[in-house]
Design a protein around this motif. Structure first.
Motif, PDB file in Angstrom:
ATOM      1  N   TYR A  11      44.047  22.567  44.867  1.00 18.62           N
ATOM      2  CA  TYR A  11      45.334  23.250  44.740  1.00 18.62           C
ATOM      3  C   TYR A  11      46.332  22.739  45.778  1.00 18.62           C
ATOM      4  O   TYR A  11      47.519  22.572  45.488  1.00 18.62           O
ATOM      5  CB  TYR A  11      45.159  24.769  44.875  1.00 18.62           C
ATOM      6  CG  TYR A  11      44.650  25.430  43.618  1.00 18.62           C
ATOM      7  CD1 TYR A  11      45.426  25.426  42.454  1.00 18.62           C
ATOM      8  CD2 TYR A  11      43.410  26.045  43.579  1.00 18.62           C
ATOM      9  CE1 TYR A  11      44.966  26.019  41.291  1.00 18.62           C
ATOM     10  CE2 TYR A  11      42.939  26.644  42.415  1.00 18.62           C
ATOM     11  CZ  TYR A  11      43.726  26.629  41.276  1.00 18.62           C
ATOM     12  OH  TYR A  11      43.275  27.211  40.124  1.00 18.62           O
ATOM     13  N   THR A 123      42.096  28.319  27.225  1.00 11.06           N
ATOM     14  CA  THR A 123      43.096  29.057  27.999  1.00 11.06           C
ATOM     15  C   THR A 123      43.313  30.415  27.331  1.00 11.06           C
ATOM     16  O   THR A 123      43.298  30.518  26.104  1.00 11.06           O
ATOM     17  CB  THR A 123      44.442  28.311  28.060  1.00 11.06           C
ATOM     18  OG1 THR A 123      44.844  27.939  26.725  1.00 11.06           O
ATOM     19  CG2 THR A 123      44.345  27.063  28.909  1.00 11.06           C
ATOM     20  N   GLN A 127      47.516  32.856  30.040  1.00  7.98           N
ATOM     21  CA  GLN A 127      47.721  31.523  30.606  1.00  7.98           C
ATOM     22  C   GLN A 127      48.690  30.711  29.737  1.00  7.98           C
ATOM     23  O   GLN A 127      49.541  29.993  30.264  1.00  7.98           O
ATOM     24  CB  GLN A 127      46.388  30.793  30.737  1.00  7.98           C
ATOM     25  CG  GLN A 127      45.530  31.311  31.873  1.00  7.98           C
ATOM     26  CD  GLN A 127      44.173  30.646  31.904  1.00  7.98           C
ATOM     27  OE1 GLN A 127      43.486  30.567  30.896  1.00  7.98           O
ATOM     28  NE2 GLN A 127      43.782  30.155  33.077  1.00  7.98           N
ATOM     29  N   LEU A 250      39.720  20.657  38.846  1.00  5.66           N
ATOM     30  CA  LEU A 250      40.369  21.689  38.039  1.00  5.66           C
ATOM     31  C   LEU A 250      40.608  21.218  36.612  1.00  5.66           C
ATOM     32  O   LEU A 250      40.670  20.022  36.351  1.00  5.66           O
ATOM     33  CB  LEU A 250      41.721  22.082  38.662  1.00  5.66           C
ATOM     34  CG  LEU A 250      41.708  22.555  40.118  1.00  5.66           C
ATOM     35  CD1 LEU A 250      43.135  22.638  40.644  1.00  5.66           C
ATOM     36  CD2 LEU A 250      41.008  23.907  40.229  1.00  5.66           C
ATOM     37  N   LYS A 254      45.566  23.421  34.028  1.00  4.04           N
ATOM     38  CA  LYS A 254      45.960  24.065  35.283  1.00  4.04           C
ATOM     39  C   LYS A 254      46.692  23.092  36.198  1.00  4.04           C
ATOM     40  O   LYS A 254      47.650  23.462  36.883  1.00  4.04           O
ATOM     41  CB  LYS A 254      44.729  24.621  36.003  1.00  4.04           C
ATOM     42  CG  LYS A 254      44.063  25.779  35.265  1.00  4.04           C
ATOM     43  CD  LYS A 254      42.832  26.241  36.017  1.00  4.04           C
ATOM     44  CE  LYS A 254      42.107  27.318  35.230  1.00  4.04           C
ATOM     45  NZ  LYS A 254      40.851  27.730  35.886  1.00  4.04           N
ATOM     46  N   THR A 296      49.139  30.891  35.374  1.00  2.00           N
ATOM     47  CA  THR A 296      48.187  29.959  34.745  1.00  2.00           C
ATOM     48  C   THR A 296      46.935  29.797  35.576  1.00  2.00           C
ATOM     49  O   THR A 296      45.817  29.778  35.055  1.00  2.00           O
ATOM     50  CB  THR A 296      48.844  28.580  34.559  1.00  2.00           C
ATOM     51  OG1 THR A 296      50.037  28.728  33.777  1.00  2.00           O
ATOM     52  CG2 THR A 296      47.892  27.627  33.849  1.00  2.00           C
ATOM     53  N   ASN A 297      47.082  29.704  36.884  1.00  2.00           N
ATOM     54  CA  ASN A 297      45.953  29.435  37.762  1.00  2.00           C
ATOM     55  C   ASN A 297      45.281  30.687  38.294  1.00  2.00           C
ATOM     56  O   ASN A 297      44.083  30.679  38.576  1.00  2.00           O
ATOM     57  CB  ASN A 297      46.415  28.550  38.926  1.00  2.00           C
ATOM     58  CG  ASN A 297      46.685  27.129  38.481  1.00  2.00           C
ATOM     59  OD1 ASN A 297      45.791  26.306  38.422  1.00  2.00           O
ATOM     60  ND2 ASN A 297      47.931  26.840  38.123  1.00  2.00           N
ATOM     61  N   ARG A 298      46.022  31.771  38.420  1.00  6.16           N
ATOM     62  CA  ARG A 298      45.439  33.017  38.901  1.00  6.16           C
ATOM     63  C   ARG A 298      44.399  33.542  37.919  1.00  6.16           C
ATOM     64  O   ARG A 298      43.310  33.942  38.292  1.00  6.16           O
ATOM     65  CB  ARG A 298      46.538  34.071  39.099  1.00  6.16           C
ATOM     66  CG  ARG A 298      46.045  35.410  39.596  1.00  6.16           C
ATOM     67  CD  ARG A 298      45.511  35.309  41.000  1.00  6.16           C
ATOM     68  NE  ARG A 298      45.072  36.583  41.522  1.00  6.16           N
ATOM     69  CZ  ARG A 298      44.446  36.738  42.674  1.00  6.16           C
ATOM     70  NH1 ARG A 298      44.204  35.690  43.440  1.00  6.16           N
ATOM     71  NH2 ARG A 298      44.062  37.918  43.091  1.00  6.16           N
ATOM     72  N   GLY A 300      42.751  31.822  35.787  1.00  7.16           N
ATOM     73  CA  GLY A 300      41.608  30.911  35.768  1.00  7.16           C
ATOM     74  C   GLY A 300      40.647  31.198  36.909  1.00  7.16           C
ATOM     75  O   GLY A 300      39.438  31.217  36.731  1.00  7.16           O
ATOM     76  N   ARG A 301      41.189  31.466  38.110  1.00  9.13           N
ATOM     77  CA  ARG A 301      40.335  31.750  39.261  1.00  9.13           C
ATOM     78  C   ARG A 301      39.583  33.059  39.066  1.00  9.13           C
ATOM     79  O   ARG A 301      38.429  33.197  39.419  1.00  9.13           O
ATOM     80  CB  ARG A 301      41.178  31.810  40.543  1.00  9.13           C
ATOM     81  CG  ARG A 301      41.688  30.467  40.989  1.00  9.13           C
ATOM     82  CD  ARG A 301      42.041  30.496  42.460  1.00  9.13           C
ATOM     83  NE  ARG A 301      43.092  31.453  42.746  1.00  9.13           N
ATOM     84  CZ  ARG A 301      44.379  31.172  42.695  1.00  9.13           C
ATOM     85  NH1 ARG A 301      44.778  29.974  42.344  1.00  9.13           N
ATOM     86  NH2 ARG A 301      45.284  32.084  42.981  1.00  9.13           N
TER      87      ARG A 301
END
Length: 317
Positions: A11, A123, A127, A250, A254, A296-298, A300-301
């Protein structure tokens, strides 16, 4: 813990990538005042390839291509840098930079679609909405500036769209290749092939037009030297390394959405160096972009954390 540390570095790498790309627009404009687009690309990739070759020769960066399918990496170089920069350069000869910026905003959308088809990346609905929100933030900024797309200029629009497609394709293909190649190995191949092809194209073009003696003239300009040093070392070498590293950790979708952060950086760069005004609509668009990237990334985490906790419970059971 190592996996989590690797993701944090990924990131950080792709954020740095977006910052560098954001400033690259400024240095590209400066370089193009002294040289043609093709000559600028030659010097840009000559510097990046030379700088990376030094630690390779001294053994500080170890590359091992033994037993690896080098031919499989050639399509990657064909997509980026060859395809992307060639299509972008000729596209901008027929279209405006604003049109290029608007179209480039949808590269993350194309990346998401291609990644779902070829890499089976999934996704969530949230996302998908976040990726579109980020793209809309860029479009909003350009639209409020009075920019738009002239659909009667289909040649430029098509070339710019294809450049976005090659960028998206690169992210997906690199994600696949990085399962067998190290990020440094992929980067070295990309830069080396790019330098050789652009050099051949530039020398051929100058020879045909009888201007081969002018190929070194840009080096008389200090502004040009500073510009290509930035473009070569930071905007070619470092961006390739950071993008490839991030893609090794990743999902492509993302990583792709971070490209829209470069629009915010270019706004800040314009205000800092060109004394351009930061308007309220630029701030609103920037908030959309940041919210889209975080969304988008939150998600996914969070999903990875849930999966990790579920695995731990299964192991204990």
């Amino acid at each position: 813990m190592n996996q989590l540390h690797g993701m944090k570095l990924a990131y950080a790498a792709i954020t740095l990538n977006a910052v560098i790309v954001g400033f690259s627009f400024l240095f590209t404009k400066m370089a193009l005042q002294q040289a043609t687009p093709l000559d600028t690309l030659v010097y840009r990739f000559a510097i990046s390839f030379a700088v990376m070759t030094i630690p390779v020769l001294f053994g500080q960066v170890k590359l091992n291509f033994r037993g690896k399918r080098l031919l499989a990496a050639l399509p990657l170089a064909a997509l980026y840098p060859l395809g992307f920069f060639t299509l972008q350069t000729f596209g901008l000869q027929h279209a405006t930079s604003s049109e290029g910026g608007i179209l480039y905003a949808f590269t993350p959308v194309l990346t998401m679609i291609i990644a779902s088809l070829f890499l089976r990346e999934r996704t969530t609905a949230f996302q998908k909405l976040s990726i579109f929100l980020s793209a809309f933030g860029v479009v909003f900024i350009f639209a409020m500036k009075g920019s738009g797309i002239d659909w009667s200029n289909m040649t430029g629009i098509l070339l710019l769209f294809l450049s976005c497609l090659t960028s998206a394709g690169y992210s997906v293909l690199a994600r696949s290749l990085l399962k067998t190649f190290k990020p440094a190995e992929v980067t070295y191949l990309m830069l080396g092939i790019g330098f050789m092809i652009f050099l051949i194209a530039s020398v051929t073009n100058h020879t045909a037009s009888g201007t081969l003696h002018t190929i070194f003239e840009p080096l008389l300009s200090g502004t040009f030297i500073i510009s290509v040093l930035y473009l070569g070392i930071f905007s070619s070498l470092l961006t390739a390394l950071t993008a490839n590293y991030a893609l090794s950790k990743l999902e492509a979708s993302k990583v792709g959405v971070f490209s829209n952060l470069s629009t915010i950086v270019s706004i800040v760069a314009g205000a800092a160096f060109l004394k351009e005004e930061i308007t309220i609509y630029a701030l609103i668009g920037s908030i959309m972009i940041i919210a889209g990237v975080m969304g988008t990334n939150r998600m996914g985490r969070r999903s990875k954390t849930i999966n990790y906790e579920a695995k731990k419970k299964n192991v204990k059971a």
